[in-house]
Design a protein around this motif. Structure first.
Motif, short mmCIF file in Angstrom:
data_model
loop_
_atom_site.label_atom_id
_atom_site.label_comp_id
_atom_site.label_asym_id
_atom_site.label_seq_id
_atom_site.Cartn_x
_atom_site.Cartn_y
_atom_site.Cartn_z
N GLY A 129 0.76 -1.25 -0.10
CA GLY A 129 -0.05 0.10 -0.36
C GLY A 129 0.56 1.24 0.49
O GLY A 129 0.34 2.85 -0.48
N ASN A 130 1.74 0.96 0.34
CA ASN A 130 2.60 1.96 0.52
C ASN A 130 3.58 2.75 -0.61
O ASN A 130 3.65 3.76 -0.76
N SER A 169 -2.43 -4.03 0.67
CA SER A 169 -2.66 -5.36 -0.56
C SER A 169 -3.26 -6.70 0.25
O SER A 169 -3.57 -6.72 1.48
N LEU A 170 -4.03 -7.40 -1.00
CA LEU A 170 -4.63 -8.54 0.47
C LEU A 170 -3.66 -10.18 -0.08
O LEU A 170 -4.12 -11.02 0.95
N ALA A 171 -2.73 -9.92 -0.11
CA ALA A 171 -1.78 -11.60 -0.02
C ALA A 171 -1.01 -11.19 1.61
O ALA A 171 -1.41 -12.14 2.38
N HIS A 208 -11.55 1.85 -1.22
CA HIS A 208 -10.99 0.62 -0.94
C HIS A 208 -9.75 0.16 -2.44
O HIS A 208 -10.81 -0.12 -3.18
N ALA A 209 -8.57 0.30 -2.69
CA ALA A 209 -8.02 -0.34 -4.06
C ALA A 209 -7.11 -1.36 -3.39
O ALA A 209 -6.25 -1.29 -2.58
N VAL A 210 -7.66 -2.48 -4.07
CA VAL A 210 -7.07 -3.11 -2.90
C VAL A 210 -6.10 -4.56 -4.17
O VAL A 210 -6.93 -4.33 -5.44
N VAL A 211 -5.28 -5.03 -4.17
CA VAL A 211 -3.58 -5.08 -5.21
C VAL A 211 -4.39 -6.99 -5.12
O VAL A 211 -3.95 -7.55 -3.54
N ASN A 221 -6.13 -14.66 3.48
CA ASN A 221 -6.20 -13.55 3.67
C ASN A 221 -7.02 -12.75 2.76
O ASN A 221 -7.95 -11.53 3.19
N SER A 222 -7.04 -13.15 1.98
CA SER A 222 -7.77 -12.06 0.53
C SER A 222 -9.44 -12.73 1.17
O SER A 222 -10.42 -11.47 1.42
#
Length: 260
Positions: free
Chosen positions: A17-18, A150-152, A178-181, A195-196
């Motif tokens: 995210g950062n 991130s979702l991982a 939310h922008a999730v990778v 996790n996802s």
């Protein structure tokens, strides 16, 4: 609903995210309009620096959250580099978050959603809320929170889920995007599917909108369209950041067209 009139506070969580957030603000910063500083051309995401001598530079409306100092410290130092300082820089790191690194051991979350949600959440939840409150105080009209995570891994997914819930309770009328990778389909994190799943199950209750950014698709863009033989994380983040920034480039442009 998401509007273009107020301020958006970006909450960058975890290593992904950062790093993605740095590329996102760089993409926004590359779209300066004439001689206007970013806090004039993109007031949704940038604010004026209070010191009179820095009126040409802008500060991001952002909160940087991670359970270990390495990535966050590197990003903040990079934003102070001479080439970047003429355009924008990050807010100073909140001392409460720095101190919380000692509580969680400064070693990340071992890709464990539960550890990020509970262990890191107990140690950092209030610190994150306080950092967000300080940034919100610099907004004339807060419109929304924009999450990058991130979702991982464990921090982006676990701590990110908790932060979303905390901000929903603290600011119930503010929009959350939310922008999730999304992880690689053949990623090296064994528990990334769990996790996802756990992240999305929580975000469905606290988020108003979720943008899924796929690593596999970003990798294909780098290798097939951009001709990068071995795309790195930096290449992927740049592609994803450009896609996100393109959602907001029309905001100031449309405003200028309406005034013309």
């Amino acid at each position: 609903w998401w509007t273009l009139t107020g301020s958006h506070v970006t909450v960058q969580i975890g290593q992904c995210g950062n790093q993605l957030g740095e590329q996102f603000f760089s993409a926004l910063g590359s779209e300066e309009h004439g001689s206007d500083p970013l806090w004039i051309s993109h007031p949704n995401f940038f604010r004026e620096i209070s010191r009179r001598r820095d009126r040409k530079r802008s500060r991001c409306r952002a909160v940087l959250v991670d359970a270990e100092p390495r990535v966050v410290s590197e990003i903040c130092q990079t934003s102070l580099a001479p080439a970047r300082s003429k355009s924008w820089l990050y807010p100073e790191l909140d001392e409460a978050i720095v101190k919380s690194w000692n509580k969680v051991g400064s070693s990340g979350s071992a890709n464990n959603w539960a550890y990020g949600y509970k262990q890191q959440g107990d140690a950092m939840g209030e610190c994150v809320l306080e950092s967000v409150r300080k940034e919100v105080e610099n907004c004339d009209c807060l419109d929304s929170f924009f999450f990058l995570q991130s979702l991982a891994g464990g921090t982006g997914s676990g701590l990110g889920s908790l932060c979303s819930e905390l901000l929903r309770d603290e600011y119930p009328a503010r929009f959350q995007l939310h922008a999730v990778v999304w992880p690689y389909s053949s990623g090296d994190v064994v528990v990334q599917a769990y996790n996802s799943t756990l992240s999305l199950s929580h975000l469905l209750d606290s988020s108003d909108g979720i943008l899924c950014l796929h690593n596999d698709e970003a990798h294909d863009i780098c290798s097939k369209l951009l001709g990068v033989p071995r795309p790195s994380l930096s290449h992927l983040n740049q592609v994803l950041a450009d896609q996100l920034a393109s959602l907001f480039f029309s905001c100031p442009l449309k405003a200028r067209e309406d005034r013309a």
